[in-house]
Write a protein that holds these residues in place. Structure first.
Motif, PDB file in Angstrom:
ATOM      1  N   VAL A 478      21.084  21.981  23.233  1.00  0.00           N
ATOM      2  CA  VAL A 478      21.907  20.997  22.513  1.00  0.00           C
ATOM      3  C   VAL A 478      21.378  19.572  22.629  1.00  0.00           C
ATOM      4  CG1 VAL A 478      24.029  22.347  22.639  1.00  0.00           C
ATOM      5  CG2 VAL A 478      23.457  20.818  24.508  1.00  0.00           C
ATOM      6  N   GLN A 479      20.307  19.368  23.390  1.00  0.00           N
ATOM      7  CA  GLN A 479      19.702  18.036  23.503  1.00  0.00           C
ATOM      8  C   GLN A 479      18.196  18.187  23.360  1.00  0.00           C
ATOM      9  OE1 GLN A 479      21.627  17.429  27.339  1.00  0.00           O
ATOM     10  NE2 GLN A 479      22.502  15.527  26.598  1.00  0.00           N
ATOM     11  N   PHE A 480      17.630  17.578  22.328  1.00  0.00           N
ATOM     12  CA  PHE A 480      16.201  17.736  22.055  1.00  0.00           C
ATOM     13  C   PHE A 480      15.754  16.641  21.096  1.00  0.00           C
ATOM     14  CE2 PHE A 480      18.762  20.497  19.315  1.00  0.00           C
ATOM     15  CZ  PHE A 480      18.384  20.081  18.047  1.00  0.00           C
ATOM     16  N   PHE A 481      14.445  16.602  20.856  1.00  0.00           N
ATOM     17  CA  PHE A 481      13.902  15.687  19.854  1.00  0.00           C
ATOM     18  C   PHE A 481      13.621  16.471  18.576  1.00  0.00           C
ATOM     19  CE2 PHE A 481      12.853  13.207  23.648  1.00  0.00           C
ATOM     20  CZ  PHE A 481      13.257  11.949  23.242  1.00  0.00           C
ATOM     21  N   LEU A 482      14.002  15.905  17.450  1.00  0.00           N
ATOM     22  CA  LEU A 482      13.682  16.477  16.140  1.00  0.00           C
ATOM     23  C   LEU A 482      12.544  15.645  15.557  1.00  0.00           C
ATOM     24  CD1 LEU A 482      14.316  18.361  13.729  1.00  0.00           C
ATOM     25  CD2 LEU A 482      15.974  16.648  12.970  1.00  0.00           C
ATOM     26  N   LEU A 498       4.837  11.676  20.751  1.00  0.00           N
ATOM     27  CA  LEU A 498       6.052  11.740  21.561  1.00  0.00           C
ATOM     28  C   LEU A 498       5.745  12.284  22.950  1.00  0.00           C
ATOM     29  CD1 LEU A 498       9.147  11.709  21.961  1.00  0.00           C
ATOM     30  CD2 LEU A 498       9.198  13.986  20.927  1.00  0.00           C
ATOM     31  N   LYS A 499       4.927  13.305  23.020  1.00  0.00           N
ATOM     32  CA  LYS A 499       4.623  13.930  24.316  1.00  0.00           C
ATOM     33  C   LYS A 499       3.909  12.953  25.258  1.00  0.00           C
ATOM     34  CE  LYS A 499       2.465  17.568  22.835  1.00  0.00           C
ATOM     35  NZ  LYS A 499       1.755  18.853  22.839  1.00  0.00           N
ATOM     36  N   SER A 500       3.082  12.084  24.686  1.00  0.00           N
ATOM     37  CA  SER A 500       2.405  11.114  25.555  1.00  0.00           C
ATOM     38  C   SER A 500       3.418  10.190  26.224  1.00  0.00           C
ATOM     39  CB  SER A 500       1.389  10.305  24.740  1.00  0.00           C
ATOM     40  OG  SER A 500       2.058   9.477  23.813  1.00  0.00           O
ATOM     41  N   ARG A 501       4.545   9.918  25.539  1.00  0.00           N
ATOM     42  CA  ARG A 501       5.608   9.109  26.160  1.00  0.00           C
ATOM     43  C   ARG A 501       6.385   9.943  27.192  1.00  0.00           C
ATOM     44  NH1 ARG A 501       8.431   5.293  21.514  1.00  0.00           N
ATOM     45  NH2 ARG A 501       6.525   4.302  20.766  1.00  0.00           N
ATOM     46  N   LEU A 502       6.618  11.220  26.864  1.00  0.00           N
ATOM     47  CA  LEU A 502       7.368  12.076  27.792  1.00  0.00           C
ATOM     48  C   LEU A 502       6.602  12.302  29.091  1.00  0.00           C
ATOM     49  CD1 LEU A 502       8.713  14.746  25.264  1.00  0.00           C
ATOM     50  CD2 LEU A 502      10.090  13.090  26.532  1.00  0.00           C
ATOM     51  N   ASP A 503       5.292  12.292  29.014  1.00  0.00           N
ATOM     52  CA  ASP A 503       4.490  12.518  30.221  1.00  0.00           C
ATOM     53  C   ASP A 503       4.822  11.490  31.310  1.00  0.00           C
ATOM     54  OD1 ASP A 503       3.259  14.719  29.178  1.00  0.00           O
ATOM     55  OD2 ASP A 503       1.527  13.619  28.393  1.00  0.00           O
ATOM     56  N   GLY A 504       5.165  10.283  30.898  1.00  0.00           N
ATOM     57  CA  GLY A 504       5.521   9.251  31.875  1.00  0.00           C
ATOM     58  C   GLY A 504       6.779   9.628  32.647  1.00  0.00           C
ATOM     59  N   LEU A 505       7.768  10.200  31.948  1.00  0.00           N
ATOM     60  CA  LEU A 505       9.002  10.607  32.623  1.00  0.00           C
ATOM     61  C   LEU A 505       8.775  11.820  33.520  1.00  0.00           C
ATOM     62  CD1 LEU A 505      11.815  10.192  29.951  1.00  0.00           C
ATOM     63  CD2 LEU A 505      11.260   8.728  31.875  1.00  0.00           C
ATOM     64  N   VAL A 626      10.628  10.702  14.374  1.00  0.00           N
ATOM     65  CA  VAL A 626      11.109  11.308  15.628  1.00  0.00           C
ATOM     66  C   VAL A 626      12.548  10.859  15.877  1.00  0.00           C
ATOM     67  CG1 VAL A 626      10.743  11.579  18.104  1.00  0.00           C
ATOM     68  CG2 VAL A 626       8.783  11.355  16.565  1.00  0.00           C
ATOM     69  N   GLN A 627      13.407  11.813  16.175  1.00  0.00           N
ATOM     70  CA  GLN A 627      14.838  11.513  16.327  1.00  0.00           C
ATOM     71  C   GLN A 627      15.390  12.250  17.539  1.00  0.00           C
ATOM     72  OE1 GLN A 627      17.046  12.857  12.932  1.00  0.00           O
ATOM     73  NE2 GLN A 627      19.026  12.207  13.721  1.00  0.00           N
ATOM     74  N   TRP A 628      16.159  11.549  18.351  1.00  0.00           N
ATOM     75  CA  TRP A 628      16.828  12.163  19.492  1.00  0.00           C
ATOM     76  C   TRP A 628      18.104  12.834  18.999  1.00  0.00           C
ATOM     77  CZ3 TRP A 628      16.668  14.200  24.031  1.00  0.00           C
ATOM     78  CH2 TRP A 628      17.816  14.300  24.830  1.00  0.00           C
ATOM     79  N   VAL A 629      18.287  14.103  19.370  1.00  0.00           N
ATOM     80  CA  VAL A 629      19.468  14.865  18.961  1.00  0.00           C
ATOM     81  C   VAL A 629      20.241  15.253  20.207  1.00  0.00           C
ATOM     82  CG1 VAL A 629      20.315  16.957  17.816  1.00  0.00           C
ATOM     83  CG2 VAL A 629      18.292  15.786  16.933  1.00  0.00           C
ATOM     84  N   ASP A 630      21.485  14.838  20.254  1.00  0.00           N
ATOM     85  CA  ASP A 630      22.358  15.169  21.377  1.00  0.00           C
ATOM     86  C   ASP A 630      23.652  15.696  20.772  1.00  0.00           C
ATOM     87  OD1 ASP A 630      24.037  15.334  23.546  1.00  0.00           O
ATOM     88  OD2 ASP A 630      23.291  13.513  24.479  1.00  0.00           O
ATOM     89  N   LYS A 631      23.711  17.024  20.601  1.00  0.00           N
ATOM     90  CA  LYS A 631      24.857  17.611  19.899  1.00  0.00           C
ATOM     91  C   LYS A 631      26.146  17.410  20.671  1.00  0.00           C
ATOM     92  CE  LYS A 631      25.851  19.664  16.078  1.00  0.00           C
ATOM     93  NZ  LYS A 631      25.503  19.033  14.800  1.00  0.00           N
ATOM     94  N   VAL A 632      26.068  17.442  21.999  1.00  0.00           N
ATOM     95  CA  VAL A 632      27.274  17.229  22.813  1.00  0.00           C
ATOM     96  C   VAL A 632      27.838  15.840  22.546  1.00  0.00           C
ATOM     97  CG1 VAL A 632      28.151  17.005  25.161  1.00  0.00           C
ATOM     98  CG2 VAL A 632      26.552  18.828  24.601  1.00  0.00           C
TER      99      VAL A 632
END
Length: 796
Positions: A478-482, A498-505, A626-632
């Protein structure tokens, strides 16, 4: 009289048709109520691709059942896992079990080995750019001569620098699951588990399928524990939650329905002391339910189980019309014919139906399909019950056919002692005290719009889900990037950005990883860059490959043959080839393909905690497509928005009902509506003092309370407009009987284990009780001016 019989016969034909249709639905068509809790949620109509991405993730998870069979000793775990699987193998029509044999791994690798030259990790690519020939020569020689130089896939010359094997190891890090002894294996500090990923061949949300699947799973668990008594079995899957929700809803539906009917029978018996009124009221309710179910099925094509649970409380409202008629028949003069009596009561009965339908239809203003179906079901049920009273009761209940018991007289006598509000100091003091207390209580009200209030799964299912999520490091659906783009290549390039940014986290420990199609199929641009880089840094005439050949005693022909073979494995890997290969099966849900003229994919996150969401969400900022999706959060936000909006709708509904009342009650219209309004305010204050958080379902209940409470106001004022004062206790008896049954129905709903229904039932319980207590206070005194007002509207 003849017209009344014609009407009764026509309604008999209509009811026969309803019976026939219901018989067809349940006995021939064998309909099964929908148990999908997600069907209650709003559809994201503005963005079909966003909606599709969510459905993709949910659909992928819906048919899965993940089972872990664990024990401290691996042999025990295997024995228990085999016993579990043996039970499932007897039911090939229900489950598809994944194989973990050696053939699966070879099949998985066959596609990637054809493109191994362009498959490397970003870290390896960076290393290629930075390191010189000497480094790569040593790497290749180490892998050639070192007996434990890491895993090798195929011959050494197929991957002399270990880039492909490094990429495969990196892919394997996407899951902690490993093959072991022909099983899938995962472990924690206490136990070693056999993983059994199952795919249901029957719909997870079908109650019929749930009835087949659950006994088999229970038998499998028993077999596993018999094979290894210390074994622990962890199961997770939508089918388990759906079956639990369905079972809970069925229990509640039967409890609420049976409790309400039993209460109606008892109270009606105590009042009328004969079976005929009981049969008539139950008939009106039964026709209401039959009609609501038939028409709802025709309108929606399905019935949700929660609609039936909510509809069970309809029993507490639909009996009002019959009770009102019967109470008036009881007190009416024997010389008054029942048709004539109905004619006198019809304006009030019509207004009560209209007010109740307005209350229910307020639910239809929400974007929630489930609530809309509940609203239509309930409104239709009231209309069919009302028509049954109008068409049949006057024909079946005549003068002198009813006789009130002692309870009627004692209860009626209580009205004379009830306080009556007048314009005096005592009233104004009471109003001031009430206002201060109500304001203080409402100020204590918080708000909670969390979507998880829609469901309350049992603790063991939640515990298993959490345990399994930790062991498998699975992403949340229910939480992902589209990610979107005008071509598949654009989408893959945007995923890589996007993945290059996620690698930092990930490096900071905020995430454990991510799942993306570009992990398996890099963009064509990246593949081209990697091939050129390998050609330049590793395969040149003076490069590491030639140096390795010299060290190993190989000649130029060997160098050329090896380099040609490696280059042949450097053809680009396309997304279509990957999606067609068996290796893509676990990741296909991440690729949406072409939707509404755009390509789209999902980047799912592993190890995401709620605390990390504020750091993750902004990563989409500045990345095109790129869009953040948070269905909750999205649904919770919708619930919150509609909680506020429905508050205004409730206020508007009060205004509409007040306008509808004016033509008949003129200056007394406020007396009809005031008890319900004050009861609503008092209910909110009580909820505040009780520490409850306000949610949409509290507000929706206030909408329905308007419909129910105005009935009582109309009952009381109908008599008052004819004769001021408290000469006749009939309306008070009708209010008491109706309110008692409504309290019983919604009181039982307040005991529901579903938090949303519990909030709804509790609000109705408090509100109805307060309306019942307040409505006599707004009766009309013998004030001369008010009597003149009654005369002025022409009713005497």
């Amino acid at each position: 009289m003849a017209r009344g019989r014609t009407l009764a016969l026509a309604w008999l034909v209509a009811v026969a048709l309803l019976l026939g249709h219901n018989g067809y639905l349940w006995l021939v068509k064998r309909i099964v109520p929908d148990t999908d809790i997600m069907a209650l949620l709003p559809v994201q109509e503005r963005d079909p691709i966003l909606q599709r991405s969510f459905a993709h993730m949910v659909d992928a998870a819906q048919q899965r059942v993940i089972v872990l069979v664990g024990a401290a000793d691996w042999e025990d775990a295997k024995r228990a896992g085999d016993a579990y699987s043996a039970v499932l193998a007897k039911h090939p029509g229900l489950f598809d079990a994944a194989s973990a044999g050696d053939g699966v791994q070879a099949e998985w690798l066959s596609l990637f080995q054809q493109h191994r030259l362009v498959l490397m990790t970003p870290a390896q690519q960076e290393q290629l750019q930075k390191e010189g020939a000497a480094f790569w020569t040593q790497q290749a020689l180490a892998k050639l001569y070192a007996p434990f130089g890491g895993p090798k896939l195929g011959a050494w010359q197929d991957d002399p620098f270990g880039l492909f094997s490094g990429w495969v190891q990196d892919r394997a890090q996407e899951t902690p699951v490993r093959p072991r002894d022909g099983h899938l294996f995962v472990a924690d500090d206490e136990k070693q588990y056999v993983l059994l990923p199952l795919k249901l061949k029957v719909p997870a949300l079908s109650m019929t399928a749930q009835g087949q699947v659950l006994p088999v799973l229970e038998e499998a668990v028993a077999a596993a524990r018999q094979a290894a008594p210390q074994a622990r079995v962890i199961q997770a899957g939508v089918v388990l939650h759906a079956a639990n929700a369905g079972s809970q809803a069925s229990r509640e539906m039967h409890t609420i329905g049976a409790g309400s009917v039993a209460g109606i029978i008892l109270l009606t018996w105590l009042v009328f002391r004969t079976l005929k009124p009981i049969a008539l009221i139950l008939t009106s309710i039964g026709v209401g339910v039959l009609g609501a179910l038939s028409v709802c099925w025709l309108l929606f094509g399905q019935i949700h189980l929660m609609t039936l649970v909510f509809g069970a409380s309809l029993v507490g409202v639909a009996q009002d019309y019959g009770i009102y008629f019967l109470c008036n028949r009881l007190s009416a003069d024997a010389s008054l014919d029942s048709r004539a009596l109905l004619k006198k009561l019809l304006p009030g009965l019509a207004l009560t139906l209209l007010a109740a339908v307005i209350g229910y239809m307020g639910l239809a203003f929400t974007p929630f399909p489930g609530l809309r179906q509940m609203a239509v079901f309930s409104a239709l049920g009231l209309i069919f019950a009302w028509l049954t009273v109008i068409c049949w009761f006057p024909q079946l209940i005549g003068p002198r056919s009813l006789k009130g018991g002692s309870l009627v007289h004692r209860y009626g006598a209580a009205l004379a002692h009830w306080p009556l509000l007048r314009a005096n100091a005592g009233t104004w003091i009471a109003v001031a005290v009430f206002g201060v207390a109500a304001a203080f209580g409402i100020a204590k009200l918080g708000a909670n719009d969390d979507i998880r209030l829609l469901q309350n799964p049992p603790k063991h299912l939640v515990d298993d889900q959490i345990k399994l999520g930790k062991l498998l490091d699975a992403p949340t659906p229910v939480q992902f990037f589209l990610v979107r783009g005008d071509s598949a290549e654009t989408v893959l390039q945007r995923e890589e950005a996007l993945k290059s940014r996620l690698d930092g986290l990930i490096a900071a420990g905020q995430l454990s990883g991510y799942q993306a199609v570009s992990n398996w199929v890099p963009s064509a641009r990246t593949q081209q860059e990697r091939r050129a880089l390998v050609d330049l840094k590793l395969l040149g005439h003076e490069g590491p490959l030639a140096a390795v050949a010299q060290q190993a005693g190989e000649d130029a022909a060997w160098v050329k043959a090896t380099a040609d073979a490696l280059r042949a494995a450097g053809t680009p890997l396309g997304i279509d080839a990957f999606m067609a290969a068996p290796a893509s099966e676990p990741w296909r849900h991440l690729w949406l393909g072409k939707e509404h003229g755009e390509f789209a994919s999902i980047v799912a996150l592993r190890g995401l905690s709620m605390a990390a969401v504020p750091q993750v969400r902004p990563l989409a900022d500045g990345l095109a497509g790129v869009q953040w999706v948070d269905k909750v959060a999205e649904i919770s936000s919708v619930l919150g928005r509609y909680r506020v909006n429905m508050g205004f709708v409730v206020l508007a509904a009060y205004c509409v009902v007040f306008v509808l009342l004016l033509p008949r009650y003129r200056g007394r219209a406020w007396r009809v509506i005031a008890p319900t309004a004050l009861a609503s305010v008092a209910t909110l204050a009580i909820l505040g003092y009780a520490g409850q958080n306000l949610q949409l379902f509290h507000v929706l209940a206030l909408m329905l309370l308007l419909g129910v409470g105005v009935d009582y106001g109309i009952f009381m004022q109908e008599e008052s407009v004819k004769s001021a004062g408290r000469k006749d206790a009939t309306p008070w008896l009708a209010v008491g009987l109706s309110a008692a049954n409504t309290l019983l129905a919604f009181g039982l709903l307040g005991l529901s284990n579903t938090p949303a229904l519990q909030a709804f039932g509790l609000t109705m319980l408090l509100g109805t009780l307060l309306v019942w207590l307040a409505v006599p206070c707004f009766g009309v005194s013998t004030n001369i001016k008010e009597k003149a007002n009654a005369d002025a509207i022409g009713i005497s």
